[in-house]
Design a protein around this motif. Structure first.
Motif, short mmCIF file in Angstrom:
data_model
loop_
_atom_site.label_atom_id
_atom_site.label_comp_id
_atom_site.label_asym_id
_atom_site.label_seq_id
_atom_site.Cartn_x
_atom_site.Cartn_y
_atom_site.Cartn_z
N GLY A 1 0.84 -1.19 0.00
CA GLY A 1 0.00 0.00 0.00
C GLY A 1 0.88 1.25 0.00
O GLY A 1 1.89 1.34 -0.69
N ARG A 2 0.49 2.22 0.80
CA ARG A 2 1.27 3.46 0.89
C ARG A 2 2.51 3.20 1.72
O ARG A 2 2.42 2.85 2.90
CB ARG A 2 0.42 4.57 1.51
CG ARG A 2 1.07 5.93 1.40
CD ARG A 2 0.13 7.01 1.88
NE ARG A 2 0.73 8.32 1.72
CZ ARG A 2 0.16 9.44 2.12
NH1 ARG A 2 -1.05 9.41 2.68
NH2 ARG A 2 0.76 10.60 1.93
N LYS A 3 3.69 3.43 1.13
CA LYS A 3 4.94 3.03 1.77
C LYS A 3 5.44 4.11 2.73
O LYS A 3 5.29 5.29 2.49
CB LYS A 3 6.01 2.74 0.71
CG LYS A 3 5.67 1.53 -0.16
CD LYS A 3 6.76 1.29 -1.19
CE LYS A 3 6.47 0.06 -2.03
NZ LYS A 3 6.52 -1.19 -1.23
N LEU A 4 6.08 3.62 3.82
CA LEU A 4 6.69 4.52 4.78
C LEU A 4 8.14 4.80 4.41
O LEU A 4 8.74 4.09 3.58
CB LEU A 4 6.62 3.91 6.18
CG LEU A 4 5.22 3.62 6.73
CD1 LEU A 4 5.32 2.94 8.08
CD2 LEU A 4 4.41 4.89 6.84
N LYS A 5 8.70 5.84 5.03
CA LYS A 5 10.12 6.16 4.81
C LYS A 5 11.00 5.05 5.35
O LYS A 5 10.75 4.52 6.43
CB LYS A 5 10.50 7.46 5.52
CG LYS A 5 10.05 8.72 4.82
CD LYS A 5 10.58 9.91 5.59
CE LYS A 5 10.12 11.21 4.98
NZ LYS A 5 10.65 12.37 5.75
N ALA A 6 12.05 4.72 4.59
CA ALA A 6 13.05 3.77 5.09
C ALA A 6 14.00 4.50 6.03
O ALA A 6 14.31 5.67 5.82
CB ALA A 6 13.80 3.16 3.92
#
Length: 559
Positions: free
Chosen positions: A105-110
């Motif tokens: 889905g909507r990806k978070l910051k690595a």
């Protein structure tokens, strides 16, 4: 997608990406924090059209928003069940961020990239690297979008070996293949060695930074000292010159007062003599009338009777003195004042040369001392060749374009925009910067000059003539004058046949010397040069010439 993740996305504000606070819903159905949507619309107030940040639907006029109590209650209920706002590190990845490769889905910051997995992870998906022994030896680095650069393009293996022979990273298969006989070490070992060198270089750089920061501070102190000294000297000089002017004004007033006083005395004396002479004239006229009357007496007896009674004519006491002593006027005073003026001019001229020398020899931190001997000047000797494209058509060039002579007929040069069309002038090919020295052997009427390349060439205006504009400086040898921008200064003594020209472009110094066994300063200029300088000469009159002398053996530290 996990339920909590779905719920958080559903009740998050698309502006601040956090859980909704005081949620409001627009007419298009999208929800925002009350503060966020108001701030967004505040920025649109000047357009008078307000829009939804998600679907861009527009509203006219600006809608009045009310709290969505149902959505607010839902947010509060989910918070009580353990849903919290996403931590700062878990905010969603934007176009410029490295996204987590494990998020759906909507990806978070690595927050880290793994060089073994060749993937980037957010805090949640990175946790196994900390918890599981299988991941303990994985190398974690700052998030990177270019992890594929760590993979061998030929064998699709990690680049973990460094080939010192080829100075490149290779994989283990490369090591067993084409790099078999090369000097290789592990990438980690090479990194350690390079890191040590890097730290050493950084240490050197940091030391240089410290040293140069000290120099910058020293230079700043020097600037302040120069400014203070210059301001104080200007103030003192103005006070001295003001006193000198007042002294001259006082002496002028005293001379004027003395002249007027003496004028009054002398006029009074003259008028007194004049008055007495006029009385004598009247008396003489009376006696002459008596004699005339007696001369007309017809009675001889009466004439003889009255003649002895006539008074004897006395001698004048004034007219004789006028004949003996000629009148003296005030012309001698004018001559004396003129003599004083000439003496002051001589003193000012000699003193001005010394003052100018003192100004240009100010001990500034960055300036190198000007040479004192001819050998010292010759260290900066420059080869000056004259540019035929600039020469007036009545000038002839010879000796490899180092000598110019005034000819008695037109040389019929081809037309060129750089040519001086009216004045008998020529410029050098070379642009002079830094420290330069050259000598000119002259004969006849010559002006030794320097000029900016931008000096005008066409026509007979002052903007084209050396010394008569702000783009040129000229020493006229025939009448011992130096000029710049139509301001002329007399040079003490005649200018010799050989003139040395010294230029320190950076320091803004231009000096003219009489060249002999000793170098005698003729004139020095202290200014700020804004363009490169060209050497120039003006030659006029039959038999006049100028030869630019070159001393090749001294070249090596010249312009």
């Amino acid at each position: 997608m996990e339920q909590n993740q779905f719920d958080r996305e559903t009740i998050s504000c698309s502006i601040c990406l956090d859980l909704l606070k005081d949620p409001v819903t627009t007419r298009c159905g999208h929800s925002y924090c009350m503060t966020c949507i108001k701030g967004h619309w505040d920025q649109e107030d000047q357009k008078r059209i307000h829009s939804c940040p998600q679907c861009r639907e527009t509203f006219i006029p600006r809608p009045v928003l009310k709290k969505n109590t149902m959505l607010a209650a839902l947010v509060e209920q989910l918070k009580k069940t353990g849903l919290q706002a996403a931590p700062a590190d878990h905010c969603y990845a934007g176009p410029e961020d490295v996204a987590c490769d494990s998020c759906t889905g909507r990806k978070l910051k690595a927050i880290k990239s793994c060089l073994v997995c060749l993937a980037s992870f957010c805090e949640k998906h990175l946790q196994p690297h900390y918890d599981s022994a299988a991941f303990k030896k994985h190398k974690l680095v700052e998030p990177s979008k270019n992890l594929q650069e760590n993979i061998c393009s030929k064998h699709d293996r990690l680049l973990e070996v460094f080939c010192r022979t080829d100075q490149k990273c290779i994989c283990l298969i490369c090591l067993m293949d084409e790099h078999r006989d090369h000097e290789t070490v592990s990438a980690a070992a090479e990194r350690t060695e390079r890191q040590r060198e890097l730290e050493e270089r950084r240490g050197n750089i940091q030391q240089r930074i410290q040293d140069q920061e000290k120099d910058v501070k020293l230079l700043q102190q020097e600037v302040e000292a120069i400014n203070l000294s210059a301001d104080k000297t200007v103030e003192d000089s103005e006070e001295i010159f003001t006193k000198l002017i007042r002294l001259l004004q006082k002496r002028s007033s005293e001379v004027k007062q003395q002249i007027r006083s003496q004028q009054e005395t002398e006029v009074s004396r003259v008028k007194d003599v004049q008055e007495k002479l006029e009385q004598e004239i009247n008396e003489l006229k009376r006696k002459d009338a008596e004699l005339e009357q007696l001369s007309h007496t017809e009675d001889h007896s009466k004439f003889l009777l009255n003649y002895p009674s006539l008074p004897t004519l006395s001698k004048s006491t004034h007219s004789s003195s006028i004949k003996i002593r000629p009148l003296r006027h005030f012309e001698d005073v004018t001559a004396a004042v003129s003599e004083l003026r000439d003496k002051l001019q001589d003193v000012l001229r000699d003193s001005w040369t010394n003052i100018s020398l003192m100004v240009t020899e100010v001990d500034v931190l960055l300036s190198e001392p000007e040479p004192k001997s001819r050998a010292g000047f010759l260290r900066y000797s420059c080869e000056i060749t004259l540019d035929p494209n600039t020469a007036n058509t009545w000038l002839g060039l010879s000796e490899g374009n180092r000598k110019v002579t005034w000819m008695d007929q037109d040389q019929f040069y081809s037309s060129h925009p750089d040519r001086f069309t009216y004045y008998y002038q020529v410029l050098s090919r070379e642009s002079l910067t830094g420290r330069c020295y050259w000598e000119v052997e002259r004969r006849g009427r010559v002006a030794v000059s320097v000029a900016y390349k931008s000096i005008s060439r066409a026509g007979d205006g002052d903007e084209c003539l050396f010394g008569y504009n702000d783009k040129s400086w000229a020493l006229i040898c025939s009448n011992s004058k130096f000029g710049h921008n139509s301001i002329w200064t007399s040079i003490s003594g005649p200018v010799p046949s050989r003139v040395g020209v010294y230029l320190d472009h950076t320091a803004g110094i231009l000096s003219f010397y009489s060249v002999s066994e000793t170098m005698t300063l003729l004139h020095r200029v202290q200014t700020r040069f804004t363009e490169p300088i060209l050497a120039g000469v003006c030659v006029y009159g039959i038999g006049s010439s100028a030869d630019s002398l070159c001393y090749r053996s001294y070249k090596g530290n010249h312009c």
